[in-house]
Each structure stands twice: as structure tokens, then as C-alpha cells.
Design an enzyme around this catalytic site. Sequence first.
Site, PDB file in Angstrom:
ATOM      1  N   ASP A   1       0.922  -1.219  -0.107  1.00  0.00           N
ATOM      2  CA  ASP A   1       0.109  -0.045  -0.176  1.00  0.00           C
ATOM      3  C   ASP A   1       0.878   1.374   0.070  1.00  0.00           C
ATOM      4  OD1 ASP A   1      -2.398  -1.231   0.184  1.00  0.00           O
ATOM      5  OD2 ASP A   1      -2.435  -1.213   2.260  1.00  0.00           O
TER       6      ASP A   1
ATOM      7  N   LYS B   1      -3.317   2.304  -1.851  1.00  0.00           N
ATOM      8  CA  LYS B   1      -4.610   2.853  -1.313  1.00  0.00           C
ATOM      9  C   LYS B   1      -4.554   3.857  -0.433  1.00  0.00           C
ATOM     10  CE  LYS B   1      -6.543  -1.614  -0.740  1.00  0.00           C
ATOM     11  NZ  LYS B   1      -6.847  -2.256   0.436  1.00  0.00           N
TER      12      LYS B   1
ATOM     13  N   ASP C   1      -0.588  -1.725  11.625  1.00  0.00           N
ATOM     14  CA  ASP C   1      -0.998  -3.293  12.137  1.00  0.00           C
ATOM     15  C   ASP C   1      -1.944  -3.631  10.968  1.00  0.00           C
ATOM     16  OD1 ASP C   1      -1.181  -5.534  13.985  1.00  0.00           O
ATOM     17  OD2 ASP C   1      -3.221  -5.207  13.300  1.00  0.00           O
TER      18      ASP C   1
ATOM     19  N   THR D   1       0.722  -0.536  15.264  1.00  0.00           N
ATOM     20  CA  THR D   1      -0.172   0.491  14.673  1.00  0.00           C
ATOM     21  C   THR D   1       0.248   2.047  14.675  1.00  0.00           C
ATOM     22  OG1 THR D   1      -2.377   1.240  14.824  1.00  0.00           O
ATOM     23  CG2 THR D   1      -1.779   0.314  16.785  1.00  0.00           C
TER      24      THR D   1
ATOM     25  N   MET E   1      -7.840   8.219   9.897  1.00  0.00           N
ATOM     26  CA  MET E   1      -8.897   8.775   8.717  1.00  0.00           C
ATOM     27  C   MET E   1      -9.910   9.689   9.000  1.00  0.00           C
ATOM     28  SD  MET E   1      -8.961   5.129   6.595  1.00  0.00           S
ATOM     29  CE  MET E   1      -9.519   4.303   8.234  1.00  0.00           C
TER      30      MET E   1
HETATM   31  C1  SAM Z   1      -6.029   2.788   5.962  1.00  0.00           C
HETATM   32  S1  SAM Z   1      -5.846   3.261   7.974  1.00  0.00           S
HETATM   33  C2  SAM Z   1      -4.629   2.057   8.216  1.00  0.00           C
HETATM   34  C3  SAM Z   1      -4.208   2.160   9.701  1.00  0.00           C
HETATM   35  C4  SAM Z   1      -3.144   1.118  10.001  1.00  0.00           C
HETATM   36  N1  SAM Z   1      -3.507  -0.297   9.843  1.00  0.00           N
HETATM   37  C5  SAM Z   1      -2.503   1.324  11.408  1.00  0.00           C
HETATM   38  O1  SAM Z   1      -2.683   0.162  12.144  1.00  0.00           O
HETATM   39  O2  SAM Z   1      -1.900   2.377  11.634  1.00  0.00           O
HETATM   40  C6  SAM Z   1      -4.854   4.618   7.385  1.00  0.00           C
HETATM   41  C7  SAM Z   1      -4.857   5.665   8.472  1.00  0.00           C
HETATM   42  O3  SAM Z   1      -4.019   5.510   9.641  1.00  0.00           O
HETATM   43  C8  SAM Z   1      -3.399   6.595  10.011  1.00  0.00           C
HETATM   44  N2  SAM Z   1      -2.037   6.362   9.959  1.00  0.00           N
HETATM   45  C9  SAM Z   1      -1.389   5.302   9.026  1.00  0.00           C
HETATM   46  N3  SAM Z   1       0.016   5.489   9.382  1.00  0.00           N
HETATM   47  C10 SAM Z   1       0.309   6.783   9.678  1.00  0.00           C
HETATM   48  C11 SAM Z   1       1.341   7.305   9.961  1.00  0.00           C
HETATM   49  N4  SAM Z   1       2.664   6.894   9.811  1.00  0.00           N
HETATM   50  N5  SAM Z   1       1.205   8.618  10.659  1.00  0.00           N
HETATM   51  C12 SAM Z   1      -0.015   9.009  11.085  1.00  0.00           C
HETATM   52  N6  SAM Z   1      -1.179   8.312  10.915  1.00  0.00           N
HETATM   53  C13 SAM Z   1      -1.076   7.222  10.098  1.00  0.00           C
HETATM   54  C14 SAM Z   1      -3.981   7.719   9.338  1.00  0.00           C
HETATM   55  O4  SAM Z   1      -5.291   7.969  10.207  1.00  0.00           O
HETATM   56  C15 SAM Z   1      -4.418   7.064   7.890  1.00  0.00           C
HETATM   57  O5  SAM Z   1      -5.302   7.781   7.339  1.00  0.00           O
END
Ligand code: SAM
Length: 251
Positions: free
Chosen positions: A41, A63, A96, A124, A178
Site C-alpha cells: 500500500d 490505497k 497493524d 499500529t 482517517m
Molecule cells: C487505512 S488506515 C490504516 C491504519 C493502519 N493499519 C494502522 O494500524 O496504523 C490509514 C490511516 O491510519 C493512520 N496512519 C497510518 N499510518 C500513519 C502514520 N505513519 N502517521 C499518522 N497516521 C497514520 C491515518 O489516520 C491514516 O489515514
Amino acid sequence: MTETPPGTGLVSLVSAGPGDPELLTLKAARRLAEAEVVLFDDLASGPVLDHANPDAELIAVGKRAGRPSARQEAVNRLILDHARSGRRVVRLKSGDAGIFGRLEEELVALAQAGIPFEIVPGVTSASAAAAAAGMPLTRRLTARRLQFVTGADVTGQLPQDVNWAALADPQATTAVFMGQRSFPALVAGLRAHGLPGDTPALFAEAVGHPGQRLEPTTIEALARRLEGVVPDQPALILYGPLALAEAGKQA
Ligand SMILES: C[S@@+](CC[C@H](N)C(=O)[O-])C[C@H]1O[C@@H](n2cnc3c(N)ncnc32)[C@H](O)[C@@H]1O
């Protein structure tokens, strides 16, 4: 149970963590090093991919909210096709893999096709954001509950059926994934359900990436700041009885 077709490769659904390769688990790094194909991704790219086998085929299935992306069915098809060709496939997901990552659709497709798979859990962005800010996610006596919520439904809007009593619980730490665009609407609802506007909040942008930015604030101030803003970086929002005093001061 479906029998595994001969020559079918194992699919590892691997958690990439928030972006800093040091937050990959040893198992994730090993799976990347052994991979023949890596489907990743957008948020699971960058330096973490340096751990992939140099001969592996790296395929972006990007994505990202609000941007053009491969449709989930097309991603499922790619995973199945590569596994059926007998290759070791890593499906790399940000943070995660089991949290707001459309993991279930891929598991169902794999199970229906009789393809063996494993899930490699990881860090995460919610834990990484709290750690980067130098604070815990729970607190004895004041934050006894921790909830992970999405700020966007399939249309990108705040989900209509949110549990307002839970979201406005003053004794919970809430991690909003998100949620940048819908945060002003979320805060209007929280205020209407009794959560004070000066409730601490942490805006954690690009955690684990070179552009990481931590903004300790309050839900009301953050809602005002995010009004009409079009986000260009991933960000996580934490709010509740946060131990914000030291946030952002860490090395
Ligand atoms: C599709 S979700 C995936 C979440 C992911 N599985 C996790 O455990 O962090 C994507 C969202 O996770 C958060 N996110 C993911 N990576 C991030 C990062 N490096 N810094 C800040 N927010 C992050 C944001 O809110 C983003 O819009």
C-alpha cells in the site's frame, strides 16, 4: 476446508508499522527478505521496502484516502494470481494489518481460493503516535478505556451510525484513523454529547516518517484548524484525558 492447489505459494499478510523500518517486527523483516513478490500500500512504502529481497517484484497497489487507488477486487486478484504462480507473496499493509486495512476481504478471497496464508501483526500508528509524543495510551484512573475508530465511511464522511456515548466518554482515549476531514463534524457531535471543548487532543502527522509532526492541542482548537483543510499527509488524532504535558518535547 478447500485443498491447497499444488504449487501454490504462501501469502504473508504483513504489518509494515507506521513507516520507520525500525518498527518492523523481526518476523515482518524476515518475510520481506524471503519474498518473491511484495504487494504494498501507499502508506506501507518508503524505507521499509529496503528490507525486501532485492530480487523481489515490488508492486504498488496504493490505497490512500481521497486519491486514485486500485480497487479491492483487483488487489485480491493480484494476490491470488501471484500465489497461484507458486511464488512467496508478501501483502504489506501499513501499521497493524488488522486495523482499518481491509484485511478481511483479502482473507476471505484467500480462504475461498484455498491458498495458505498467515498474518504478521505489527505496530499500529496509534501506538507509534503515543510513543512519539512520549505518553501512554491508557492512564490509571483517568483513561481506563481505549478505542480505535474510523473518521470516514466509504464515502469519506463521518459514519452516520457512530456511538456518541462511547466517543464522548471522558474516561476513554480515542484514536481516530482517517479522521482529518471529518474532525470538525466529529467535534460538533462530541460537544453536543457533553465532551468539553478543552479536552486534550494530539494531532500526529506522518508518524515514523521524516516529516513527522506532533501537535498537542484541544479538540475544539483542532476542529477549528482542520475546517476546510485538504490533508496531504496521513495523520492520526488522539483525544481524551491524554498525558500531553511532555508531548512533542521528546528527542
Ligand atoms: C487505512 S488506515 C490504516 C491504519 C493502519 N493499519 C494502522 O494500524 O496504523 C490509514 C490511516 O491510519 C493512520 N496512519 C497510518 N499510518 C500513519 C502514520 N505513519 N502517521 C499518522 N497516521 C497514520 C491515518 O489516520 C491514516 O489515514
